[in-house]
Design an enzyme around this catalytic site. Structure first.
Site, PDB file in Angstrom:
ATOM      1  N   GLY A  82       0.847  -1.192   0.000  1.00 20.56           N
ATOM      2  CA  GLY A  82       0.000   0.000   0.000  1.00 20.56           C
ATOM      3  C   GLY A  82       0.879   1.237   0.000  1.00 20.56           C
ATOM      4  O   GLY A  82       2.084   1.152   0.287  1.00 20.56           O
TER       5      GLY A  82
ATOM      6  N   GLN B 182       3.085   9.975   1.759  1.00 18.46           N
ATOM      7  CA  GLN B 182       4.348   9.231   1.821  1.00 18.46           C
ATOM      8  C   GLN B 182       5.269   9.564   0.651  1.00 18.46           C
ATOM      9  O   GLN B 182       6.456   9.227   0.692  1.00 18.46           O
ATOM     10  CB  GLN B 182       4.089   7.719   1.851  1.00 18.46           C
TER      11      GLN B 182
ATOM     12  N   CYS C 212       5.354  -0.212   7.867  1.00 23.01           N
ATOM     13  CA  CYS C 212       5.042   1.031   7.136  1.00 23.01           C
ATOM     14  C   CYS C 212       6.263   1.401   6.300  1.00 23.01           C
ATOM     15  O   CYS C 212       7.392   1.378   6.814  1.00 23.01           O
ATOM     16  CB  CYS C 212       4.716   2.143   8.136  1.00 23.01           C
ATOM     17  N   LEU C 213       6.039   1.750   5.043  1.00 26.77           N
ATOM     18  CA  LEU C 213       7.165   2.126   4.179  1.00 26.77           C
ATOM     19  C   LEU C 213       7.827   3.418   4.667  1.00 26.77           C
ATOM     20  O   LEU C 213       8.955   3.702   4.280  1.00 26.77           O
ATOM     21  CB  LEU C 213       6.684   2.278   2.725  1.00 26.77           C
TER      22      LEU C 213
ATOM     23  N   HIS D  90      -5.040   1.192   7.109  1.00 24.85           N
ATOM     24  CA  HIS D  90      -3.718   1.795   7.320  1.00 24.85           C
ATOM     25  C   HIS D  90      -3.526   2.974   6.345  1.00 24.85           C
ATOM     26  O   HIS D  90      -3.037   4.037   6.732  1.00 24.85           O
ATOM     27  CB  HIS D  90      -2.654   0.702   7.099  1.00 24.85           C
ATOM     28  N   GLU D  91      -3.928   2.780   5.080  1.00 25.06           N
ATOM     29  CA  GLU D  91      -3.753   3.851   4.069  1.00 25.06           C
ATOM     30  C   GLU D  91      -4.684   5.030   4.344  1.00 25.06           C
ATOM     31  O   GLU D  91      -4.288   6.196   4.202  1.00 25.06           O
ATOM     32  CB  GLU D  91      -3.976   3.313   2.654  1.00 25.06           C
TER      33      GLU D  91
ATOM     34  N   HIS E 139      -3.235   7.165   6.924  1.00 25.53           N
ATOM     35  CA  HIS E 139      -2.191   8.055   6.386  1.00 25.53           C
ATOM     36  C   HIS E 139      -2.819   9.338   5.832  1.00 25.53           C
ATOM     37  O   HIS E 139      -2.234  10.421   5.937  1.00 25.53           O
ATOM     38  CB  HIS E 139      -1.446   7.378   5.228  1.00 25.53           C
TER      39      HIS E 139
HETATM   40  O1  K1U Z   1       1.364   2.432   3.742  1.00 25.08           O
HETATM   41  C1  K1U Z   1       2.418   1.817   3.891  1.00 25.08           C
HETATM   42  O2  K1U Z   1       3.294   2.241   4.611  1.00 25.08           O
HETATM   43  C2  K1U Z   1       2.583   0.493   3.213  1.00 25.08           C
HETATM   44  C3  K1U Z   1       2.504  -0.688   4.168  1.00 25.08           C
HETATM   45  C4  K1U Z   1       1.086  -1.227   4.155  1.00 25.08           C
HETATM   46  C5  K1U Z   1       0.695  -2.184   5.245  1.00 25.08           C
HETATM   47  C6  K1U Z   1       1.454  -3.290   5.566  1.00 25.08           C
HETATM   48  C7  K1U Z   1       1.047  -4.164   6.562  1.00 25.08           C
HETATM   49  C8  K1U Z   1      -0.141  -3.979   7.207  1.00 25.08           C
HETATM   50  C9  K1U Z   1      -0.879  -2.866   6.896  1.00 25.08           C
HETATM   51  C10 K1U Z   1      -0.472  -1.988   5.905  1.00 25.08           C
HETATM   52  C11 K1U Z   1       3.462  -1.763   3.672  1.00 25.08           C
HETATM   53  O3  K1U Z   1       3.370  -2.205   2.588  1.00 25.08           O
HETATM   54  S1  K1U Z   1       4.698  -2.264   4.784  1.00 25.08           S
HETATM   55  C12 K1U Z   1       5.589  -3.557   3.932  1.00 25.08           C
HETATM   56  C13 K1U Z   1       4.853  -4.839   3.763  1.00 25.08           C
HETATM   57  O4  K1U Z   1       4.743  -5.268   2.638  1.00 25.08           O
HETATM   58  C14 K1U Z   1       4.277  -5.602   4.893  1.00 25.08           C
HETATM   59  C15 K1U Z   1       4.713  -5.453   6.198  1.00 25.08           C
HETATM   60  C16 K1U Z   1       4.123  -6.199   7.228  1.00 25.08           C
HETATM   61  C17 K1U Z   1       3.119  -7.098   6.977  1.00 25.08           C
HETATM   62  C18 K1U Z   1       2.700  -7.269   5.662  1.00 25.08           C
HETATM   63  C19 K1U Z   1       3.291  -6.550   4.615  1.00 25.08           C
HETATM   64 ZN    ZN Z   2       2.292   3.262   6.255  1.00 25.26          ZN
END
Ligand code: K1U
Ligand code: ZN
Length: 185
Positions: A46, A51, A88-89, A130-131, A134
């Site tokens: 996401g 971001q 979170c990225l 989560h998005e 943000h």
């Molecule tokens: O918005 C962002 O920072 C992207 C985030 C989205 C997200 C991941 C996990 C749960 C909720 C929302 C990411 O993509 S973090 C990297 C990722 O791929 C990931 C990390 C932990 C669990 C699953 C995926």
């Molecule tokens: Zn995030």
């Protein structure tokens, strides 16, 4: 398309409220495309506009090759509760368990400007929440207990040194790996 620099925790834009999108322009579609390139190169599922330093109310998700564009998204209803790990990225290498509704229905506009409604659950529901957070200046670490947030921030104090100016510029290697994978599909 070149990935955009990612804004990291500490950049004030991550705490700002976004502005609703009022028209779907060519520039907005270019931003959406650049966000997909950036998210895939960073191995995310996401990404929200703040971001990448933008304040349009726009986010994208892509879980299991189902890309979804969310313009002006809003949660309509939610049910259940589930605890699972989030990342979170904008806070790389920091993870935490977050309680969220397990099923949500939401309304949003797609890249053509069509309004749609959907009910989702599992990781997709978590990622969409989560998005949307943000887009309102909220981060997953805000949900952690005081002790766990303190520990996460202490870990981040070391990690953030990798990101001068609170910016992560994806390396040529990260971009090349993404290109290579995309060409294989
Ligand atoms: O918005 C962002 O920072 C992207 C985030 C989205 C997200 C991941 C996990 C749960 C909720 C929302 C990411 O993509 S973090 C990297 C990722 O791929 C990931 C990390 C932990 C669990 C699953 C995926
Ligand atoms: Zn995030």
């Amino acid at each position: 398309m070149t990935p955009l620099p990612l804004r990291m925790l500490g950049d004030p834009i991550l705490r700002k409220e976004t502005t609703p999108v009022t028209s779907i322009t060519g520039d907005l579609r270019l931003l959406i495309d650049a966000m997909f390139t950036t998210m895939h190169a960073a191995r995310g599922i996401g990404l929200a506009a703040p971001q990448v330093g933008r304040l349009e109310r726009l986010a994208i998700v892509d879980i299991k090759d189902e890309p979804i564009v969310l313009i002006n998204p809003e949660i309509l209803a939610s049910s259940g509760m589930e605890r699972d790990e989030e990342g979170c990225l904008s806070i790389p290498d920091i993870y935490g368990d977050v309680d969220r509704p397990s099923t949500v229905s939401f309304r949003a506009m797609d890249r053509e400007g069509n309004v749609f409604e959907r009910e989702v659950d599992g990781l997709l529901a978590r990622c969409i929440q989560h998005e949307i957070d943000h887009l309102h200046g909220k981060l997953f670490i805000d949900y952690l207990s005081v002790l766990k947030r303190r520990a996460a921030l202490a870990q981040w104090a070391k990690e953030k040194e990798k990101y001068p100016g609170n910016v992560r510029v994806l390396t040529a290697e990260e971009i090349a790996t993404h290109r290579h994978r995309a060409e294989e599909l």
